[in-house]
Design an enzyme around this catalytic site. Structure first.
Site, short mmCIF file in Angstrom:
data_model
loop_
_atom_site.label_atom_id
_atom_site.label_comp_id
_atom_site.label_asym_id
_atom_site.label_seq_id
_atom_site.Cartn_x
_atom_site.Cartn_y
_atom_site.Cartn_z
N CYS A 93 0.90 -1.15 -0.04
CA CYS A 93 -0.09 -0.13 0.13
C CYS A 93 0.92 1.33 -0.09
CB CYS A 93 -1.04 0.20 1.35
SG CYS A 93 -1.92 -1.31 1.16
N ARG A 137 4.23 -0.28 -5.00
CA ARG A 137 3.73 -1.05 -3.38
C ARG A 137 2.52 -1.43 -3.27
NH1 ARG A 137 6.76 1.65 0.75
NH2 ARG A 137 5.10 0.84 2.25
N TRP A 197 -2.77 -2.83 -1.66
CA TRP A 197 -2.47 -4.16 -1.93
C TRP A 197 -3.38 -4.90 -0.96
CZ3 TRP A 197 -0.25 -8.19 0.85
CH2 TRP A 197 0.17 -9.47 0.16
N ASN A 230 -1.88 1.78 5.67
CA ASN A 230 -1.05 0.83 5.40
C ASN A 230 -0.63 -0.10 6.57
OD1 ASN A 230 1.00 -0.81 4.08
ND2 ASN A 230 2.65 0.71 4.56
N GLY A 231 -0.82 -1.52 6.31
CA GLY A 231 -0.51 -2.36 7.50
C GLY A 231 -1.66 -3.17 7.82
N GLU A 256 18.09 -17.08 -7.30
CA GLU A 256 17.72 -15.57 -7.77
C GLU A 256 17.12 -15.50 -9.35
OE1 GLU A 256 17.15 -13.02 -6.52
OE2 GLU A 256 17.48 -11.24 -7.87
N LYS A 264 13.44 -14.62 -10.23
CA LYS A 264 13.16 -13.47 -11.10
C LYS A 264 11.88 -14.06 -11.90
CE LYS A 264 14.32 -10.63 -9.38
NZ LYS A 264 14.95 -10.32 -8.10
N GLU A 291 8.55 -14.50 -10.48
CA GLU A 291 8.17 -12.86 -10.04
C GLU A 291 7.41 -12.26 -11.42
OE1 GLU A 291 11.34 -11.20 -8.22
OE2 GLU A 291 10.08 -10.40 -7.13
N HIS A 296 18.26 -36.52 -6.60
CA HIS A 296 17.64 -37.01 -5.37
C HIS A 296 16.13 -36.76 -5.68
CE1 HIS A 296 21.38 -37.84 -3.63
NE2 HIS A 296 21.95 -36.83 -3.84
N LYS A 341 6.19 -4.11 -3.51
CA LYS A 341 7.83 -4.01 -3.37
C LYS A 341 8.22 -4.13 -1.98
CE LYS A 341 11.82 -2.12 -5.18
NZ LYS A 341 12.34 -3.35 -5.67
C1 F6R Z 1 12.38 -10.00 -5.27
C2 F6R Z 1 12.08 -8.98 -4.13
C3 F6R Z 1 11.76 -9.58 -2.81
C4 F6R Z 1 12.67 -8.82 -1.78
C5 F6R Z 1 12.26 -9.25 -0.28
C6 F6R Z 1 12.81 -8.66 0.80
O1 F6R Z 1 12.85 -9.37 -6.47
O2 F6R Z 1 12.32 -7.82 -4.28
O3 F6R Z 1 12.15 -10.93 -2.46
O4 F6R Z 1 13.87 -9.07 -1.92
O5 F6R Z 1 10.75 -8.73 -0.25
O6 F6R Z 1 12.60 -7.06 0.53
P1 F6R Z 1 13.71 -6.11 1.47
O7 F6R Z 1 15.08 -6.19 1.00
O8 F6R Z 1 13.20 -4.85 1.22
O9 F6R Z 1 13.60 -6.53 2.90
#
Ligand code: F6R
Length: 615
Positions: free
Chosen positions: A2, A27, A77, A103-104, A488, A492, A495, A511, A610
């Site tokens: 949010c 967000r 969100w 937000n929360g 990673e 990606k 996501e 395995h 994010k």
């Molecule tokens: C992946 C991504 C998330 C963040 C995770 C932690 O692309 O962005 O997996 O890495 O939510 O976020 P931070 O680093 O802000 O604690």
């Protein structure tokens, strides 16, 4: 999770708020809304969808709304209640006195709702937020219209996490804010006050920002910005100057923020090295001062984070482990660390890594470590963020604002700073040899140019993404320094392309996962030319024997590897420990172009936000 934007000043508010929402849309972007004033009333406009849709709806409001010099807005969100226009914020109390965005998560919303409903107040939404809104309206009445008193009472009743931003119908030049557990930043530029969830929303107006602390209230008006504790006592606050350029948060000529941010990684790395090294030496002393002699007493090092930041900590662990065999080093997912019977205390250092500095689990883990007496270091990309303020020692990564939801350049900011931190800690411990220090710093310095050469081969990677984007799924495999990259690379792709993709240490394939292989499942294997090359290639062969197409990331000049690959991407050679700095780039570009070939919403992938400020 949010995004909030508030403005009270002398200019028309709607454009300022909509722009602030657009900057924070990453967000949360399932619905959005805005509240503006008109002739003593507050008018709400809400939509399901993106801020661009809200802009259209605001254009249809009565013309006087566009003259409103105060207002609040929100991008949602969803947590409690479906994605509907009714559940979108702002929410309005039954008597129309209070309009609020949040937000929360308000954990005791059910109890408050039951109580208010039994007193005849009708709720309109399924959200937890409405409970706070309706309760505040009641408290405002019982406090005789004393807003500070009502805010004190409200915050003492709510449990959970909240950043609340509020307009009272009869207080036209005021916006009230409260913060517990969710971020909120405020600013005053001489003729207007602002508030937002994320500093990037305010940078076009001012760079001098006041971050609300836990348990603080703010009163915004056109001629002042005041702060109070939840106890109602006034608080003094000096602004923090944030040295970010607002154009850094613009897309420029790129189609997507993610692509722009991938391309910024050589600069992020260069900046980090320049800021924290002198010739071939680490120079972190100015940024972080641990008690003298501490590192010699330390037995245990923990790295704690979530998601991509967690993978960055694996890179750090591997580098540290390769340099010092006498430390007990672990990496921990923050959401688990907080609930396990974790060790800590005087002989332990814990490093908490969070680009946003607001991730609820990482913050909770840091609080636990602190309570155990563990020496805590935070690493974040956002100055003034909660983790920066709560943890005694903070290192700031130098990635600049990252807008794409999928982390790219902040990962680079983290691994570069983590590598330097590891070296710094081991130097203090006197276990880092001068030759290793010079070798690694030299290796890091050579990387930006090498990274650039990979970025310039984008067309080749884009063609491969197009070729493989119809695969039913992907396995990413590799060994040792490649393992965090497999994670990673797979994350990606999940996501932003929504494709099933899993990461495995190459030796683990036999395995179980190997059962899934056939000609429709692509194996992406990371096979740099190290002592483990042959072993990984054997695993690749096992995949080929099951008809899986193989796409290999190999070292430049390793032509023999082509015997094991349907396709290859060659990247420049590096010091073995530093391979993640180069190997991650083709994976990011591959995910980006796969998502692009599938026409996904790259900067705002579905279901994600994010900054994960709820548990
Ligand atoms: C992946 C991504 C998330 C963040 C995770 C932690 O692309 O962005 O997996 O890495 O939510 O976020 P931070 O680093 O802000 O604690």
């Amino acid at each position: 999770m949010c995004g909030i934007m508030g403005y009270v000043g002398k200019s028309p508010a709607s454009g300022i708020i909509l722009e602030g929402l657009a900057r924070q849309e990453y967000r949360g972007y399932d619905s959005a809304g805005i509240a503006l004033r008109r002739e003593g009333e507050i008018i709400n406009a809400k939509i399901v969808g993106r801020v661009s849709e809200l802009v259209r709806k605001v254009g249809e409001l009565p013309p006087e709304c566009s003259q409103s010099t105060s207002g609040i807005g929100h991008t949602r969100w969803a947590t409690h209640g479906g994605v509907t226009e009714t559940n979108a914020h702002p929410h309005e109390s039954a008597d129309g006195m209070v309009v609020l965005v949040h937000n929360g998560i308000i954990e005791n919303s059910r109890e408050i709702r039951d109580e208010l409903e039994s007193n005849g107040i009708r709720f309109r939404t399924e959200t937890d937020t409405e409970a706070a809104c309706q309760l505040l309206a009641v408290l405002y009445g019982t406090c005789g219209g004393d807003a500070l008193k009502a805010m004190r009472k409200l915050t003492s009743r709510l449990t959970g996490a909240f950043a609340l931003v509020i307009m009272f119908r009869d207080r036209p030049d005021e916006i009230w804010c409260a913060r517990k557990g969710s971020p909120l930043v405020t600013a005053f530029d001489g003729s207007a006050s602002y508030c937002a969830s994320d500093p990037t929303a305010l940078l076009g107006h001012t760079h001098d920002l006041c971050f609300l602390e836990e348990g603080e209230l703010a009163l915004l008006s056109s001629d002042d910005l005041k702060f109070y504790g939840f106890d109602g006592q006034p608080r003094d606050k000096s602004p923090i100057h944030l040295n970010w350029d607002s154009v850094m948060a613009d897309k420029g000529h790129y189609e997507h923020f993610m692509r722009k941010e991938i391309g910024e990684q050589p600069d992020v790395l260069r900046l980090t090295i320049d800021a924290h090294t002198i010739v071939t030496n680490v120079a972190l002393e100015k940024s972080i001062t641990l008690p003298k002699g501490l590192m010699k007493k330390i037995r245990r090092v923990q790295f704690v984070a979530c998601g991509t930041s967690y993978y960055a900590t694996i890179v750090a662990r591997d580098i540290m482990e390769s340099l010092d065999g006498n430390l007990d080093i672990s990496v921990e997912v923050a959401s688990e660390y907080r609930y396990r019977n974790i060790r800590g205390g005087e002989d332990t250092i814990a490093v908490f890594v969070s680009q946003s500095g607001e991730t609820a689990d990482t913050l909770a883990a840091a609080r636990i470590a602190k309570a155990l007496g563990t020496h805590c270091i935070a690493m974040t990309n956002v100055r003034g963020s909660t983790i920066d303020r709560e943890v005694e020692h903070t290192l700031l990564s130098l990635a600049g604002p990252e807008v794409g939801v999928a982390a790219t350049k902040t990962f680079m900011g983290q691994i570069s700073l983590l590598a330097l931190l590891v070296m710094h800690l081991l130097k203090e411990r006197e276990t880092l040899s001068a030759s290793d220090e010079a070798r690694l710093i030299g290796g890091l310095r050579s990387l930006p140019a090498l990274q650039q050469s990979v970025i310039e081969r984008e067309d080749e990677i884009a063609a491969l993404a197009k070729k493989y984007c119809k695969s039913k799924g992907f396995f990413f495999i590799g060994r040792r320094e490649c393992v965090p990259l497999t994670m990673e690379g797979a994350l990606k792709l999940k996501e932003i392309a929504y494709l099933p993709s899993e990461a495995y240490a190459a030796g683990e394939m036999k395995h179980g996962p190997i059962a899934m292989l056939d000609e429709k499942l692509t194996v992406v294997a990371l096979v740099p030319d190290t002592d483990l090359r042959e072993k990984t290639l054997s695993n690749v062969e096992e995949c080929r024997a099951r008809n899986a197409p193989t796409l290999l990331i190999v070292s430049e000049g390793d032509h023999d590897a082509s015997a094991h690959a349907n396709d290859m991407i060659a990247v420049p050679r590096t010091e073995p420990e530093l391979f993640p700095f180069i190997g991650v780039i083709p994976l990011q570009l591959f995910a980006y172009h796969t998502a692009r070939s599938l026409d996904r919403d790259i900067d705002m992938p579905r279901n994600l936000a994010k900054s994960v400020t709820v548990e």
